[in-house]
Design an enzyme around this catalytic site. Structure first.
Site, PDB file in Angstrom:
ATOM      1  N   LEU A  35      35.414  21.315  30.188  1.00 44.42           N
ATOM      2  CA  LEU A  35      34.673  20.502  31.176  1.00 44.42           C
ATOM      3  C   LEU A  35      35.608  19.723  32.107  1.00 44.42           C
ATOM      4  O   LEU A  35      35.220  18.711  32.672  1.00 44.42           O
ATOM      5  CB  LEU A  35      33.688  19.548  30.468  1.00 44.42           C
ATOM      6  CG  LEU A  35      32.643  20.256  29.587  1.00 44.42           C
ATOM      7  CD1 LEU A  35      31.798  19.229  28.827  1.00 44.42           C
ATOM      8  CD2 LEU A  35      31.740  21.163  30.413  1.00 44.42           C
ATOM      9  N   SER A  36      36.856  20.225  32.274  1.00 40.47           N
ATOM     10  CA  SER A  36      37.788  19.527  33.159  1.00 40.47           C
ATOM     11  C   SER A  36      37.398  19.714  34.620  1.00 40.47           C
ATOM     12  O   SER A  36      37.754  18.903  35.469  1.00 40.47           O
ATOM     13  CB  SER A  36      39.220  20.024  32.936  1.00 40.47           C
ATOM     14  OG  SER A  36      39.321  21.380  33.302  1.00 40.47           O
ATOM     15  N   SER A 127      43.213  37.699  40.842  1.00 39.45           N
ATOM     16  CA  SER A 127      42.888  37.302  42.217  1.00 39.45           C
ATOM     17  C   SER A 127      43.607  38.204  43.208  1.00 39.45           C
ATOM     18  O   SER A 127      44.725  38.680  42.949  1.00 39.45           O
ATOM     19  CB  SER A 127      43.355  35.865  42.431  1.00 39.45           C
ATOM     20  OG  SER A 127      43.365  35.544  43.794  1.00 39.45           O
ATOM     21  N   TYR A 152      49.870  28.625  41.613  1.00 39.99           N
ATOM     22  CA  TYR A 152      48.590  29.183  41.167  1.00 39.99           C
ATOM     23  C   TYR A 152      48.639  30.719  41.228  1.00 39.99           C
ATOM     24  O   TYR A 152      48.323  31.410  40.260  1.00 39.99           O
ATOM     25  CB  TYR A 152      47.439  28.655  42.040  1.00 39.99           C
ATOM     26  CG  TYR A 152      46.208  29.520  41.962  1.00 39.99           C
ATOM     27  CD1 TYR A 152      45.377  29.469  40.846  1.00 39.99           C
ATOM     28  CD2 TYR A 152      45.894  30.431  42.976  1.00 39.99           C
ATOM     29  CE1 TYR A 152      44.268  30.289  40.750  1.00 39.99           C
ATOM     30  CE2 TYR A 152      44.797  31.254  42.894  1.00 39.99           C
ATOM     31  CZ  TYR A 152      43.985  31.179  41.775  1.00 39.99           C
ATOM     32  OH  TYR A 152      42.893  32.010  41.684  1.00 39.99           O
ATOM     33  N   LYS A 156      48.696  33.955  38.187  1.00 41.90           N
ATOM     34  CA  LYS A 156      47.884  35.183  38.101  1.00 41.90           C
ATOM     35  C   LYS A 156      48.797  36.405  37.913  1.00 41.90           C
ATOM     36  O   LYS A 156      48.502  37.306  37.135  1.00 41.90           O
ATOM     37  CB  LYS A 156      47.009  35.339  39.344  1.00 41.90           C
ATOM     38  CG  LYS A 156      45.925  34.282  39.470  1.00 41.90           C
ATOM     39  CD  LYS A 156      44.935  34.306  38.303  1.00 41.90           C
ATOM     40  CE  LYS A 156      43.901  33.206  38.370  1.00 41.90           C
ATOM     41  NZ  LYS A 156      43.090  33.078  37.145  1.00 41.90           N
ATOM     42  N   ARG A 233      38.857  37.325  55.649  1.00 37.06           N
ATOM     43  CA  ARG A 233      38.800  37.469  54.189  1.00 37.06           C
ATOM     44  C   ARG A 233      37.638  38.384  53.824  1.00 37.06           C
ATOM     45  O   ARG A 233      36.736  38.601  54.624  1.00 37.06           O
ATOM     46  CB  ARG A 233      38.559  36.109  53.505  1.00 37.06           C
ATOM     47  CG  ARG A 233      39.631  35.066  53.721  1.00 37.06           C
ATOM     48  CD  ARG A 233      40.891  35.374  52.935  1.00 37.06           C
ATOM     49  NE  ARG A 233      41.872  34.304  53.104  1.00 37.06           N
ATOM     50  CZ  ARG A 233      42.732  34.218  54.127  1.00 37.06           C
ATOM     51  NH1 ARG A 233      42.727  35.145  55.073  1.00 37.06           N
ATOM     52  NH2 ARG A 233      43.595  33.223  54.193  1.00 37.06           N
TER      53      ARG A 233
HETATM   54  N1  UFG Z   1      39.267  27.659  56.066  1.00 36.76           N
HETATM   55  C1  UFG Z   1      39.021  26.883  57.177  1.00 36.76           C
HETATM   56  N2  UFG Z   1      38.600  25.597  56.987  1.00 36.76           N
HETATM   57  C2  UFG Z   1      38.405  25.061  55.758  1.00 36.76           C
HETATM   58  C3  UFG Z   1      38.662  25.874  54.622  1.00 36.76           C
HETATM   59  C4  UFG Z   1      39.095  27.162  54.821  1.00 36.76           C
HETATM   60  O1  UFG Z   1      39.176  27.328  58.320  1.00 36.76           O
HETATM   61  O2  UFG Z   1      38.040  23.885  55.655  1.00 36.76           O
HETATM   62  C5  UFG Z   1      39.711  29.050  56.266  1.00 36.76           C
HETATM   63  C6  UFG Z   1      41.067  29.323  55.635  1.00 36.76           C
HETATM   64  O3  UFG Z   1      42.094  28.973  56.518  1.00 36.76           O
HETATM   65  C7  UFG Z   1      40.960  30.811  55.355  1.00 36.76           C
HETATM   66  C8  UFG Z   1      39.463  31.026  55.065  1.00 36.76           C
HETATM   67  O4  UFG Z   1      38.803  29.895  55.606  1.00 36.76           O
HETATM   68  O5  UFG Z   1      41.273  31.541  56.503  1.00 36.76           O
HETATM   69  C9  UFG Z   1      39.159  31.098  53.575  1.00 36.76           C
HETATM   70  O6  UFG Z   1      39.742  29.982  52.945  1.00 36.76           O
HETATM   71  P1  UFG Z   1      39.411  29.599  51.425  1.00 36.76           P
HETATM   72  O7  UFG Z   1      40.198  28.358  51.107  1.00 36.76           O
HETATM   73  O8  UFG Z   1      37.947  29.563  51.210  1.00 36.76           O
HETATM   74  O9  UFG Z   1      39.946  30.845  50.620  1.00 36.76           O
HETATM   75  P2  UFG Z   1      41.422  31.433  50.538  1.00 36.76           P
HETATM   76  O10 UFG Z   1      41.326  32.830  51.014  1.00 36.76           O
HETATM   77  O11 UFG Z   1      42.434  30.573  51.149  1.00 36.76           O
HETATM   78  O12 UFG Z   1      41.660  31.301  48.971  1.00 36.76           O
HETATM   79  C10 UFG Z   1      40.953  32.100  48.095  1.00 36.76           C
HETATM   80  C11 UFG Z   1      40.808  31.409  46.737  1.00 36.76           C
HETATM   81  C12 UFG Z   1      42.133  31.257  46.074  1.00 36.76           C
HETATM   82  C13 UFG Z   1      42.875  32.554  46.092  1.00 36.76           C
HETATM   83  C14 UFG Z   1      42.945  33.125  47.465  1.00 36.76           C
HETATM   84  C15 UFG Z   1      43.547  34.485  47.482  1.00 36.76           C
HETATM   85  O13 UFG Z   1      40.215  30.140  46.883  1.00 36.76           O
HETATM   86  O14 UFG Z   1      41.892  30.871  44.753  1.00 36.76           O
HETATM   87  O15 UFG Z   1      41.635  33.266  47.984  1.00 36.76           O
HETATM   88  O16 UFG Z   1      43.786  34.899  48.784  1.00 36.76           O
HETATM   89  F1  UFG Z   1      44.142  32.385  45.657  1.00 36.76           F
END
Ligand code: UFG
Length: 339
Positions: A35-36, A127, A152, A156, A233
């Site tokens: 539950l962390s 991931s 992180y 993985k 993504r």
């Molecule tokens: N983004 C924004 N504004 C925000 C948050 C995100 O523009 O406030 C953009 C980021 O720059 C990125 C996209 O939205 O282009 C997705 O960002 P996320 O943080 O949602 O996801 P990430 O792809 O950065 O990260 C995810 C997982 C990680 C994992 C990674 C692997 O959260 O755990 O994919 O690529 F490591």
């Protein structure tokens, strides 16, 4: 007798959605979590959806003794799905040892128990971060791994190596699922993502902005080499991701694996830009989002999406839900949290 599955991190975001699908598929589920980064009330949400909650134990898997005691009391599992881990990229950069200690020692403790008690099957949460920025897209399971951008991401990569070595040494079979970007919530809006503090991820930040918790979404970078300049993504509905775990557990427990350690990409196969996500969110939920363009976020890659051919053909799993469904369910969940 129904098969008994241990879900570590069972009250977490992906763990809770997978628990729902396991229970619905007739599996007996034991969920553990410390539950962390989740709440015990998640079990009530699961009960509302399925009519029953999993057996739950509060166990910290990084605690060697506590983990050994748990498995000594309850050693009979047909498979383990190991979700429990820290997952915030930025936090891992600031506090790397916390990530190595928690994410790796918990895995080692689980594998140690598997070897001792002859638990044969494990599904591991990996991931797409292990690919970094791939040279060619879409990225397949055979694409070379890049040096991890964050502690992180490195946990993985190292975890996959630890599993590979363990399946060689012990009578264990493993499937690692490399998740792309999980979003959305269960259609009932009874469970969903519960970010701790200010969300780092795009979709929870969007829903919190739409509901008024955050003033404005920052779009990180509009000068990427993509059609609209924002990063791309592969966003996958968390329930599709949950279904992939059922397919993996079935494959392991029905002895259908072709290798003792198999790896699958779990994504939709489609890439969407940040602006695509904003536009679709606005359209399906009939609202306007307050956002501005800011500089790139350090450590972000430009674009990644999955080649899902191997998962489709070999695992017999395909993502079914649309981006529209994902973003509607995310908004329904945010509204549920607000009530
Ligand atoms: N983004 C924004 N504004 C925000 C948050 C995100 O523009 O406030 C953009 C980021 O720059 C990125 C996209 O939205 O282009 C997705 O960002 P996320 O943080 O949602 O996801 P990430 O792809 O950065 O990260 C995810 C997982 C990680 C994992 C990674 C692997 O959260 O755990 O994919 O690529 F490591």
């Amino acid at each position: 007798m129904s098969k008994k599955i241990l879900v570590t991190g069972g009250t977490g975001y992906i763990g809770s959605h997978t628990t729902v699908e396991l229970l619905k598929s007739g599996y007996q589920v034991v969920a553990i979590d410390n539950l962390s980064n989740s709440k015990i009330e998640v079990l009530d949400g699961i009960k509302k959806i399925v009519g029953t909650a999993p057996e739950f134990h509060n166990v910290d898997l990084a605690d060697k003794l506590a983990t050994a005691l748990f498995f000594d009391k309850q050693p009979n599992f047909d498979a383990i799905i190991h979700f429990a881990a820290y997952k915030a990229v930025g936090e891992s950069v600031a506090n790397p040892l916390m990530y190595y200690e928690n994410n790796l020692s918990s895995l080692v403790n689980v594998l140690t128990a598997m070897a001792k008690h002859k638990i044969k099957n494990i599904v591991f949460s990996s991931s797409c971060t292990v690919y970094g920025q791939p040279d060619t897209l879409p990225v397949t399971e055979l694409s070379p791994l890049k040096k991890a951008d964050s502690p992180y991401g490195n946990t993985k990569q190292i975890a996959e190596d630890i599993i590979a070595d363990s399946v060689r040494a012990f009578d264990i079979k493993a499937i690692a699922l490399r998740y792309f970007n999980p979003i959305g919530a269960h259609a009932s809006a009874q469970i969903g993502e519960l970010p701790n503090g200010t969300p780092n991820n795009l979709v929870p930040f969007i829903t919190q902005t739409a509901i008024g918790i955050r003033q404005e979404l920052s779009v990180f970078g509009k000068d990427y080499n993509t059609e609209d300049g924002t990063a791309i993504r592969d966003y996958i509905h968390v329930c599709d991701l949950a279904d992939a775990h059922i397919a993996a557990v079935n494959r392991l427990t029905e002895n259908k694996t072709k290798h003792n350690f198999e790896i699958f990409n779990i994504g939709t196969g489609k890439g969407n830009s940040v602006l695509d996500i904003i536009k679709t969110f606005e359209q399906v939920n009939h609202l306007k989002l307050n956002y501005k363009i800011v500089d790139r976020r350090a450590g972000d890659i430009e674009k990644v999406w999955a080649d899902t051919t191997f998962a489709n053909q070999e695992l017999g799993w395909t993502s079914n839900r649309t981006l529209e469904e994902s973003l509607k369910s995310a908004w329904d969940w945010e509204k549920h949290l607000d009530t």
